[in-house]
Design a protein around this motif. Structure first.
Motif, mmCIF file in Angstrom:
data_model
loop_
_atom_site.group_PDB
_atom_site.id
_atom_site.type_symbol
_atom_site.label_atom_id
_atom_site.label_comp_id
_atom_site.label_asym_id
_atom_site.label_seq_id
_atom_site.Cartn_x
_atom_site.Cartn_y
_atom_site.Cartn_z
ATOM 1 N N ARG A 196 0.780 -1.028 0.125
ATOM 2 C CA ARG A 196 0.150 -0.052 -0.090
ATOM 3 C C ARG A 196 0.802 1.220 -0.086
ATOM 4 O O ARG A 196 1.793 1.228 0.677
ATOM 5 C CB ARG A 196 -1.062 -0.100 1.049
ATOM 6 C CG ARG A 196 -1.824 -1.105 1.484
ATOM 7 C CD ARG A 196 -2.764 -1.405 0.380
ATOM 8 N NE ARG A 196 -3.667 -0.458 -0.136
ATOM 9 C CZ ARG A 196 -4.798 0.052 0.537
ATOM 10 N NH1 ARG A 196 -5.546 -0.724 1.238
ATOM 11 N NH2 ARG A 196 -5.530 0.802 -0.139
ATOM 12 N N ASP A 248 0.093 5.673 -0.320
ATOM 13 C CA ASP A 248 -1.017 6.674 -0.938
ATOM 14 C C ASP A 248 -0.297 7.962 -0.683
ATOM 15 O O ASP A 248 0.278 8.298 0.439
ATOM 16 C CB ASP A 248 -2.060 6.745 0.031
ATOM 17 C CG ASP A 248 -3.088 7.815 -0.285
ATOM 18 O OD1 ASP A 248 -2.684 8.653 -1.136
ATOM 19 O OD2 ASP A 248 -4.243 7.795 0.043
ATOM 20 N N GLU A 277 -0.659 10.768 -0.714
ATOM 21 C CA GLU A 277 -1.272 11.877 -0.046
ATOM 22 C C GLU A 277 -1.187 11.645 1.503
ATOM 23 O O GLU A 277 -1.164 12.824 2.331
ATOM 24 C CB GLU A 277 -2.802 12.100 -0.284
ATOM 25 C CG GLU A 277 -2.756 12.808 -1.870
ATOM 26 C CD GLU A 277 -4.244 13.060 -1.986
ATOM 27 O OE1 GLU A 277 -5.127 12.552 -1.423
ATOM 28 O OE2 GLU A 277 -4.546 13.293 -3.385
ATOM 29 N N LYS A 278 -1.039 10.414 1.821
ATOM 30 C CA LYS A 278 -0.738 10.160 3.252
ATOM 31 C C LYS A 278 0.475 9.510 3.646
ATOM 32 O O LYS A 278 1.083 9.662 4.710
ATOM 33 C CB LYS A 278 -2.107 9.077 3.528
ATOM 34 C CG LYS A 278 -3.321 9.657 3.613
ATOM 35 C CD LYS A 278 -4.299 8.418 4.189
ATOM 36 C CE LYS A 278 -5.609 8.757 3.488
ATOM 37 N NZ LYS A 278 -6.410 7.349 3.419
ATOM 38 N N LEU A 300 -11.163 -5.405 -2.819
ATOM 39 C CA LEU A 300 -11.799 -3.930 -2.997
ATOM 40 C C LEU A 300 -13.225 -3.973 -3.059
ATOM 41 O O LEU A 300 -13.789 -2.700 -2.563
ATOM 42 C CB LEU A 300 -11.343 -3.746 -4.873
ATOM 43 C CG LEU A 300 -11.976 -2.687 -5.450
ATOM 44 C CD1 LEU A 300 -10.915 -1.363 -5.005
ATOM 45 C CD2 LEU A 300 -12.025 -2.554 -6.920
ATOM 46 N N ASP A 354 -11.877 -3.050 1.482
ATOM 47 C CA ASP A 354 -11.077 -1.759 1.254
ATOM 48 C C ASP A 354 -11.243 -1.238 -0.013
ATOM 49 O O ASP A 354 -10.705 -1.388 -0.974
ATOM 50 C CB ASP A 354 -9.579 -1.695 1.706
ATOM 51 C CG ASP A 354 -9.162 -0.327 1.702
ATOM 52 O OD1 ASP A 354 -9.493 0.548 1.166
ATOM 53 O OD2 ASP A 354 -7.941 -0.234 2.404
ATOM 54 N N GLY A 355 -12.377 -0.617 -0.309
ATOM 55 C CA GLY A 355 -12.484 0.211 -1.906
ATOM 56 C C GLY A 355 -11.518 1.158 -2.271
ATOM 57 O O GLY A 355 -11.731 1.550 -3.375
ATOM 58 N N SER A 356 -10.510 1.437 -1.486
ATOM 59 C CA SER A 356 -9.319 2.411 -1.796
ATOM 60 C C SER A 356 -8.336 1.801 -2.500
ATOM 61 O O SER A 356 -7.695 2.403 -2.904
ATOM 62 C CB SER A 356 -9.152 3.199 -0.755
ATOM 63 O OG SER A 356 -8.147 2.532 0.162
ATOM 64 N N LEU A 357 -8.461 0.484 -2.428
ATOM 65 C CA LEU A 357 -7.106 -0.233 -3.127
ATOM 66 C C LEU A 357 -7.045 -0.012 -4.606
ATOM 67 O O LEU A 357 -7.967 -0.385 -5.368
ATOM 68 C CB LEU A 357 -7.383 -1.841 -2.834
ATOM 69 C CG LEU A 357 -6.131 -2.728 -3.298
ATOM 70 C CD1 LEU A 357 -4.845 -2.376 -2.792
ATOM 71 C CD2 LEU A 357 -6.477 -4.192 -3.179
ATOM 72 N N ALA A 358 -6.152 0.418 -5.163
ATOM 73 C CA ALA A 358 -5.813 0.602 -6.359
ATOM 74 C C ALA A 358 -4.901 -0.307 -7.263
ATOM 75 O O ALA A 358 -4.011 -0.811 -6.771
ATOM 76 C CB ALA A 358 -4.954 2.141 -6.553
ATOM 77 N N LYS A 384 -0.127 4.810 -6.762
ATOM 78 C CA LYS A 384 -0.822 4.589 -5.688
ATOM 79 C C LYS A 384 -0.843 2.814 -5.565
ATOM 80 O O LYS A 384 -1.210 2.203 -6.666
ATOM 81 C CB LYS A 384 -2.159 4.922 -5.735
ATOM 82 C CG LYS A 384 -2.935 4.804 -4.369
ATOM 83 C CD LYS A 384 -4.263 5.634 -4.658
ATOM 84 C CE LYS A 384 -4.875 5.608 -3.294
ATOM 85 N NZ LYS A 384 -5.697 4.517 -2.709
ATOM 86 N N ASP A 385 -0.561 2.270 -4.387
ATOM 87 C CA ASP A 385 -0.665 0.736 -4.156
ATOM 88 C C ASP A 385 0.027 0.004 -5.217
ATOM 89 O O ASP A 385 1.293 0.059 -5.452
ATOM 90 C CB ASP A 385 -2.079 0.500 -3.796
ATOM 91 C CG ASP A 385 -2.796 1.046 -2.906
ATOM 92 O OD1 ASP A 385 -2.173 1.634 -1.840
ATOM 93 O OD2 ASP A 385 -4.136 1.245 -2.968
#
Ligand code: SF4
Ligand code: FES
Length: 240
Positions: free
Chosen positions: A10, A12, A14-15, A42, A46-50, A99-100
């Motif tokens: 993972r 991100d 931005e974080k 996903l 965790d719907g944010s997994l890219a 990302k990811d």
């Protein structure tokens, strides 16, 4: 249903200052693939997994990633055949992580474009088609099947240290047109790859060949063009 642990890279921007691994428990049945496992995460955890995928059938080349120690297509990798309850998934190497599991492939495509991956015939367009003999067509076997997944580039130690290296995929495509009887630009093509970041940069480690999901050998393509460049410089190849 058996449960497997997915250790997924993972990051991100931005974080996170740097990448980390996150674990997910994934129920696995039958011939479920790593890509299906990622979709389970996903859609359920965790719907944010890219990550990238498209065809889910080993055709589009979108889902190349590093899975349990080796670059593979996630859609063609059955979880149970990995013989481990822990599935570690990382992005392609030699490319910046956006990302990811999603990497920036701009440079990969620029190098592909640089080798002019299309026919450059030396004769005017025919009325119907440019025929090939069976033997001429057979010369393209082991070259045309590339799906541009980037697994070879991810595994290439030279590509990871030399950002300007054309890399195994682009060089395989250069050779695919060098070997095409319908093409008329062999000299131009050989000159395009005859420089310090072209064919001469390959260390013939064969890691690209080991990981290619289509069982192609970019190293052999690179060596073929190296031999042709030497022949060209000795005046043994004049034009095509
Ligand atoms: Fe993928 Fe093989 Fe093509 Fe490399 S040569 S991009 S590993 S299909
Ligand atoms: Fe197309 Fe895997 S999703 S090759």
């Amino acid at each position: 249903m058996e449960r497997y642990t997915f250790r997924v890279y993972r990051f991100d921007p931005e974080k996170d200052e740097k990448g980390r691994f996150q674990e997910f428990e994934v129920p696995v049945k039958g011939a479920m693939t790593v890509l299906e496992g990622l979709y389970y995460i996903l859609e359920n955890l965790d719907g944010s997994l890219a990550f990238r995928s498209s065809c889910r059938a080993g055709v589009c080349g979108s889902c190349g990633m590093h899975i349990n120690g080796r670059y593979r297509l996630a859609c063609e990798t059955q979880i149970k055949l990995l013989n481990s309850r822990i599935i570690t998934v990382q992005p392609l190497g030699s490319m910046r992580v956006i990302k990811d599991l999603l990497v920036d492939m701009d440079s990969f495509w620029q190098k592909y474009k640089y080798v002019k991956p299309y026919l450059l015939p030396s004769t005017p367009p025919p009325e119907r088609e440019r025929p090939q003999s069976i033997d001429e067509r057979a010369k393209l076997d082991g070259l045309y099947e590339c799906i541009l997944c980037g697994c070879c580039t991810g595994s290439c130690t030279v590509a990871s240290t030399d950002k300007d290296y054309l890399g195994p995929a682009a060089l395989l495509w250069a050779n695919r047109f060098v070997e095409d009887s319908r093409d008329g630009a062999m000299i131009e093509r050989l000159k395009l790859v005859d420089f310090e970041h072209g064919v001469w940069r390959c260390h013939t480690i064969f890691s690209c060949q080991e990981v290619c999901p289509k069982e192609l050998s970019p190293t052999s393509s690179i060596m073929n063009m190296s031999r042709k460049i030497i022949a060209m410089k000795l005046g043994l190849i004049r034009k095509k």
